[in-house]
Design an enzyme around this catalytic site. Sequence first.
Site, PDB file in Angstrom:
ATOM      1  N   ASP A 197      -6.775  -1.590  -4.683  1.00 42.27           N
ATOM      2  CA  ASP A 197      -7.852  -1.384  -4.004  1.00 42.27           C
ATOM      3  C   ASP A 197      -8.907  -0.183  -4.414  1.00 42.27           C
ATOM      4  O   ASP A 197     -10.251  -0.182  -4.237  1.00 42.27           O
ATOM      5  CB  ASP A 197      -7.330  -0.655  -2.795  1.00 42.27           C
ATOM      6  CG  ASP A 197      -6.446  -1.910  -1.794  1.00 42.27           C
ATOM      7  OD1 ASP A 197      -6.605  -2.748  -2.078  1.00 42.27           O
ATOM      8  OD2 ASP A 197      -5.627  -1.362  -1.075  1.00 42.27           O
ATOM      9  N   ASP A 235       0.953  -1.041  -0.024  1.00 44.14           N
ATOM     10  CA  ASP A 235      -0.056  -0.045   0.014  1.00 44.14           C
ATOM     11  C   ASP A 235       1.068   1.129   0.119  1.00 44.14           C
ATOM     12  O   ASP A 235       1.997   1.155   0.416  1.00 44.14           O
ATOM     13  CB  ASP A 235      -0.845   0.047   1.164  1.00 44.14           C
ATOM     14  CG  ASP A 235      -1.973  -0.875   1.320  1.00 44.14           C
ATOM     15  OD1 ASP A 235      -2.336  -1.465  -0.115  1.00 44.14           O
ATOM     16  OD2 ASP A 235      -2.597  -1.466   2.298  1.00 44.14           O
TER      17      ASP A 235
END
Length: 177
Positions: free
Chosen positions: A157, A129
Amino acid sequence: MATNKSRFSAKSSSSLTPWLGIAAIVILLDQLSKITITKLFTLGEEKFVTSFFNLVLAYNPGAAFSFLRDAGGWQRYFFTALALGAAAYIIFLLKKHGGQRLFCWALALILGGAIGNVIDRLLYGHVIDFLDFHHKALGHFPGFDLAGHFPAFNIADSAICLGAGLFILDELRRVNR
Protein backbone atom coordinates in the site's frame (compact mmCIF):
# COMPACT_ATOMS: atom_id res chain seq x y z
CA MET A 1 14.66 21.16 -27.35
CA ALA A 2 15.41 17.94 -29.22
CA THR A 3 16.53 16.35 -25.95
CA ASN A 4 13.13 16.91 -24.31
CA LYS A 5 11.31 15.71 -27.39
CA SER A 6 13.25 12.45 -27.53
CA ARG A 7 12.94 11.99 -23.75
CA PHE A 8 9.16 12.00 -23.96
CA SER A 9 8.77 10.18 -27.25
CA ALA A 10 6.60 7.11 -27.53
CA LYS A 11 9.56 4.96 -28.59
CA SER A 12 12.20 4.29 -25.97
CA SER A 13 15.49 2.53 -26.14
CA SER A 14 15.46 1.98 -22.36
CA SER A 15 15.04 -1.52 -21.07
CA LEU A 16 12.03 -2.76 -19.18
CA THR A 17 14.31 -4.74 -16.85
CA PRO A 18 15.21 -2.01 -14.30
CA TRP A 19 11.57 -1.07 -13.82
CA LEU A 20 10.50 -4.68 -13.35
CA GLY A 21 13.44 -5.03 -10.95
CA ILE A 22 12.11 -2.16 -8.83
CA ALA A 23 8.66 -3.76 -8.82
CA ALA A 24 10.22 -7.11 -7.82
CA ILE A 25 12.05 -5.47 -4.90
CA VAL A 26 8.76 -3.97 -3.67
CA ILE A 27 7.07 -7.37 -3.95
CA LEU A 28 9.92 -9.07 -2.10
CA LEU A 29 9.99 -6.53 0.75
CA ASP A 30 6.21 -6.62 1.00
CA GLN A 31 5.95 -10.41 1.11
CA LEU A 32 8.88 -10.83 3.53
CA SER A 33 7.35 -8.28 5.90
CA LYS A 34 3.95 -10.00 5.74
CA ILE A 35 5.45 -13.45 6.34
CA THR A 36 7.39 -12.08 9.30
CA ILE A 37 4.39 -10.36 10.88
CA THR A 38 2.16 -13.43 10.48
CA LYS A 39 4.80 -15.61 12.16
CA LEU A 40 5.28 -13.22 15.09
CA PHE A 41 1.69 -12.03 15.71
CA THR A 42 -1.78 -13.49 16.09
CA LEU A 43 -4.74 -11.83 14.38
CA GLY A 44 -5.54 -8.55 16.13
CA GLU A 45 -2.42 -8.60 18.31
CA GLU A 46 -0.79 -5.17 18.70
CA LYS A 47 2.76 -4.18 19.61
CA PHE A 48 3.34 -0.64 20.85
CA VAL A 49 6.31 0.94 19.02
CA THR A 50 5.93 4.70 19.57
CA SER A 51 3.27 7.12 20.79
CA PHE A 52 1.89 7.29 17.24
CA PHE A 53 2.73 3.88 15.73
CA ASN A 54 1.92 0.22 16.47
CA LEU A 55 2.46 -3.03 14.68
CA VAL A 56 -0.76 -5.02 14.41
CA LEU A 57 -1.81 -8.07 12.41
CA ALA A 58 -4.99 -7.31 10.49
CA TYR A 59 -6.69 -9.00 7.56
CA ASN A 60 -8.43 -6.90 4.92
CA PRO A 61 -10.73 -8.77 2.49
CA GLY A 62 -11.69 -5.45 0.86
CA ALA A 63 -9.72 -2.73 -0.87
CA ALA A 64 -7.81 0.27 0.43
CA PHE A 65 -8.90 1.37 3.90
CA SER A 66 -11.18 -1.69 4.17
CA PHE A 67 -13.49 -0.47 1.40
CA LEU A 68 -16.03 -3.25 0.65
CA ARG A 69 -14.67 -5.30 3.56
CA ASP A 70 -18.06 -6.91 4.24
CA ALA A 71 -19.20 -7.34 0.62
CA GLY A 72 -19.56 -11.12 0.77
CA GLY A 73 -16.46 -12.38 -1.02
CA TRP A 74 -16.94 -11.28 -4.63
CA GLN A 75 -14.60 -8.35 -4.01
CA ARG A 76 -11.60 -10.71 -3.75
CA TYR A 77 -11.98 -11.74 -7.39
CA PHE A 78 -12.92 -8.25 -8.55
CA PHE A 79 -9.88 -6.57 -6.96
CA THR A 80 -7.58 -9.38 -8.14
CA ALA A 81 -8.80 -9.00 -11.75
CA LEU A 82 -8.60 -5.20 -11.52
CA ALA A 83 -5.01 -5.32 -10.20
CA LEU A 84 -3.91 -7.85 -12.83
CA GLY A 85 -5.44 -5.71 -15.59
CA ALA A 86 -3.73 -2.63 -14.19
CA ALA A 87 -0.43 -4.54 -13.96
CA ALA A 88 -0.65 -5.52 -17.63
CA TYR A 89 -1.35 -1.91 -18.62
CA ILE A 90 1.49 -0.64 -16.42
CA ILE A 91 3.92 -3.06 -18.09
CA PHE A 92 2.76 -1.76 -21.48
CA LEU A 93 3.38 1.82 -20.31
CA LEU A 94 6.79 0.94 -18.88
CA LYS A 95 7.79 -0.62 -22.19
CA LYS A 96 6.50 2.33 -24.18
CA HIS A 97 7.94 5.09 -21.95
CA GLY A 98 11.01 3.39 -20.43
CA GLY A 99 13.14 6.52 -20.81
CA GLN A 100 10.89 8.70 -18.62
CA ARG A 101 12.53 8.03 -15.28
CA LEU A 102 10.14 9.64 -12.78
CA PHE A 103 7.08 8.35 -14.62
CA CYS A 104 8.53 4.83 -14.69
CA TRP A 105 9.56 4.95 -11.01
CA ALA A 106 5.95 5.80 -10.20
CA LEU A 107 4.61 2.97 -12.34
CA ALA A 108 7.13 0.44 -11.01
CA LEU A 109 6.18 1.23 -7.40
CA ILE A 110 2.47 0.96 -8.20
CA LEU A 111 3.07 -2.30 -10.08
CA GLY A 112 5.03 -3.85 -7.20
CA GLY A 113 2.41 -2.81 -4.67
CA ALA A 114 -0.48 -4.09 -6.76
CA ILE A 115 1.16 -7.47 -7.33
CA GLY A 116 2.13 -7.71 -3.64
CA ASN A 117 -1.52 -7.38 -2.63
CA VAL A 118 -2.68 -9.72 -5.42
CA ILE A 119 -0.40 -12.41 -4.02
CA ASP A 120 -2.14 -12.04 -0.64
CA ARG A 121 -5.60 -12.23 -2.18
CA LEU A 122 -4.71 -15.36 -4.15
CA LEU A 123 -2.91 -17.15 -1.29
CA TYR A 124 -5.00 -16.11 1.71
CA GLY A 125 -8.24 -14.58 0.42
CA HIS A 126 -7.38 -11.26 2.08
CA VAL A 127 -4.59 -8.70 2.26
CA ILE A 128 -2.31 -8.74 5.31
CA ASP A 129 -1.95 -5.31 6.94
CA PHE A 130 0.28 -4.45 9.89
CA LEU A 131 1.32 -0.79 9.96
CA ASP A 132 -0.92 1.13 12.39
CA PHE A 133 -0.47 4.88 12.80
CA HIS A 134 -2.57 6.68 15.38
CA HIS A 135 -3.02 9.85 17.36
CA LYS A 136 -5.72 10.94 19.78
CA ALA A 137 -6.39 14.08 17.73
CA LEU A 138 -7.17 11.94 14.66
CA GLY A 139 -10.29 10.52 16.34
CA HIS A 140 -12.08 13.77 15.51
CA PHE A 141 -11.68 13.44 11.75
CA PRO A 142 -13.66 11.34 9.24
CA GLY A 143 -11.91 8.13 8.17
CA PHE A 144 -10.36 7.51 11.57
CA ASP A 145 -11.83 5.45 14.38
CA LEU A 146 -12.57 7.04 17.78
CA ALA A 147 -9.15 6.07 19.11
CA GLY A 148 -7.55 8.00 16.25
CA HIS A 149 -6.27 5.01 14.31
CA PHE A 150 -5.63 5.35 10.60
CA PRO A 151 -6.65 2.08 8.89
CA ALA A 152 -3.79 -0.42 9.02
CA PHE A 153 -1.81 -0.86 5.82
CA ASN A 154 1.32 -2.60 4.47
CA ILE A 155 4.42 -2.02 2.35
CA ALA A 156 2.53 -2.71 -0.89
CA ASP A 157 0.00 0.00 0.00
CA SER A 158 2.87 2.37 0.84
CA ALA A 159 4.52 1.71 -2.53
CA ILE A 160 1.23 2.37 -4.34
CA CYS A 161 0.76 5.67 -2.50
CA LEU A 162 4.37 6.72 -3.10
CA GLY A 163 4.02 5.77 -6.76
CA ALA A 164 0.81 7.80 -7.05
CA GLY A 165 2.56 10.78 -5.50
CA LEU A 166 5.48 10.47 -7.94
CA PHE A 167 3.01 10.14 -10.80
CA ILE A 168 1.34 13.41 -9.78
CA LEU A 169 4.73 15.11 -9.39
CA ASP A 170 5.78 13.90 -12.84
CA GLU A 171 2.57 15.19 -14.37
CA LEU A 172 2.94 18.59 -12.67
CA ARG A 173 6.53 18.84 -13.90
CA ARG A 174 5.48 17.88 -17.42
CA VAL A 175 2.65 20.43 -17.50
CA ASN A 176 4.93 23.21 -16.23
CA ARG A 177 7.45 22.66 -19.07
